[in-house]
Design a protein around this motif. Structure first.
Motif, short mmCIF file in Angstrom:
data_model
loop_
_atom_site.label_atom_id
_atom_site.label_comp_id
_atom_site.label_asym_id
_atom_site.label_seq_id
_atom_site.Cartn_x
_atom_site.Cartn_y
_atom_site.Cartn_z
N SER A 1 0.82 -1.21 0.00
CA SER A 1 0.00 0.00 0.00
C SER A 1 0.86 1.27 0.00
CB SER A 1 -0.94 0.01 1.21
OG SER A 1 -0.20 0.11 2.42
N ILE A 2 2.15 1.13 0.28
CA ILE A 2 3.03 2.29 0.38
C ILE A 2 4.00 2.40 -0.80
CG2 ILE A 2 4.82 3.41 1.79
CD1 ILE A 2 3.70 1.68 4.13
N LYS B 1 3.60 3.82 -4.89
CA LYS B 1 3.49 5.28 -5.03
C LYS B 1 4.77 5.97 -4.57
CE LYS B 1 1.74 9.10 -6.18
NZ LYS B 1 1.62 9.40 -7.61
N CYS C 1 -7.94 8.98 -3.47
CA CYS C 1 -6.96 7.90 -3.44
C CYS C 1 -5.99 8.08 -2.27
CB CYS C 1 -6.18 7.85 -4.75
SG CYS C 1 -7.17 7.34 -6.17
N CYS C 2 -5.66 9.33 -2.00
CA CYS C 2 -4.78 9.63 -0.87
C CYS C 2 -5.44 9.24 0.45
CB CYS C 2 -4.42 11.12 -0.88
SG CYS C 2 -3.09 11.57 0.27
N GLN D 1 -5.41 5.48 0.68
CA GLN D 1 -4.09 4.99 1.07
C GLN D 1 -3.86 5.20 2.56
OE1 GLN D 1 -0.42 7.15 0.27
NE2 GLN D 1 0.49 5.31 -0.65
N TYR E 1 4.23 9.55 1.68
CA TYR E 1 2.97 8.81 1.53
C TYR E 1 1.88 9.58 2.26
CZ TYR E 1 4.15 7.13 6.25
OH TYR E 1 4.49 7.06 7.57
N CYS E 2 0.64 9.14 2.11
CA CYS E 2 -0.50 9.86 2.70
C CYS E 2 -0.69 9.44 4.14
CB CYS E 2 -1.76 9.60 1.87
SG CYS E 2 -1.67 10.25 0.20
#
Length: 322
Positions: free
Chosen positions: A78-79, A82, A98-99, A102, A181-182
């Protein structure tokens, strides 16, 4: 972040900066990150394959280990795609929804990992302190119920973080997320509004999950160690201790990194942002990377089956075999 009167209404796209201050070496940082990700996926996939294919490993400890491996793969996946897109291919843009998705995935899998570590600690506590009752307490039905409870607890507790951001905020100071990342607080800090409720709920989730799990994991292992050191025979003490050492190592590295990341993000204003973001990224990748290595080395049954697989691929076929 520098205050500004300019705001953005309901942005559709956000921009991830990666690691601020280290943009010139993003391509080099991505290499060890990618290596850790590949080792994590391959190592945990191998663990899952061994646990699923070997009937002798259908015990609660190994089932929980399989759950941990699956969670590690999901968390890392998941990280990393991106993150590597930002580091290597200069693709920093991500849709707002999407952010948020995530963010929900990352924190849900983190909570799941903490819950599985608690389940593994309780399993070792019962197995060592009450060995004659272990089989009757930790049945396959109970293990399934624990897995479902851990998953539901994580998903339900983290979901309001997503809802609070989506429903409470319409205006944002910027669309630039100073992170690779988010992450929850990185997104909340963008909002041009009162973020106190979001911060309080984030702290509530962190202390509800990590605090509750940490207390009971610590108490379980204290009781386990007391029981182990009170065993009359040295061989029995060594065998019992060896079954727990891998769990203790994984438990320590997970929570030490988790609390460092958590407290520096909220209270470490004097720490340079690149240090916090770099360690936050490492924190999410190190447990999935180390867990299969620790369990592969310290767990005899896993080690034996890994060697069997390696030998089956390296042994030459007999002459004339099809």
């Amino acid at each position: 972040m520098v205050p500004s009167n300019i705001t953005v209404f309901m942005p559709s796209v956000l921009t991830l900066t990666g690691i601020p201050g280290l943009e010139s070496v993003h391509c080099w940082i991505g290499i060890p990150f990618c290596a850790m990700y590949l080792i994590a996926v391959i190592g945990n996939s191998l663990l899952l394959f061994i646990i699923c294919s070997e009937r002798s490993l259908r015990e609660p400890m190994y089932i929980f280990l399989g759950m941990l491996g699956a969670t590690d793969i999901a968390l890392a996946t998941s990280i990393m795609p991106k993150m590597l897109g930002v580091f290597w291919f200069h693709l920093p843009h991500i849709y707002f929804d999407c952010c948020l998705f995530q963010m929900w995935l990352i924190h849900t899998f983190q909570c799941m990992e903490s819950g599985i570590l608690l389940a593994m600690a309780l399993d070792r506590y019962v197995a060592i302190c009450y060995p004659l009752r272990h089989a009757t307490i930790f049945t396959h039905q109970l293990v399934t119920q624990i897995g479902a409870a851990v998953t539901l607890r994580a998903a339900i507790l983290v979901a309001p973080c997503l809802v609070l951001i989506r429903c409470r905020f319409q205006f944002y100071h910027t669309t630039v997320v100073s992170h690779s990342y988010c992450e929850h607080m990185a997104i909340v800090k963008l909002a041009a509004g009162n973020v106190r409720v979001n911060k309080i709920y984030g702290l509530f989730v962190a202390f509800t999950v990590a605090g509750f799990d940490l207390i009971f994991i610590t108490l379980s292992y204290i009781q386990v160690l007391i029981t182990v050191f009170n065993l009359p025979q040295r061989e029995a003490r060594v065998k019992a201790f060896n079954t727990c050492i891998a769990h203790i190592c994984v438990f320590l590295q997970f929570y030490l990194l988790a609390f460092f990341s958590f407290f520096t993000h909220r209270f470490g204003s004097h720490i340079p942002p690149w240090i916090h973001i770099l360690f936050s990224s490492i924190y999410l990748l190190v447990p999935p990377f180390l867990n299969p290595l620790v369990y592969g080395i310290k767990t005899k049954q896993i080690r034996i089956n890994v060697l069997k697989i390696c030998c089956s691929y390296t042994m030459p076929f007999p002459h004339g075999a099809m």
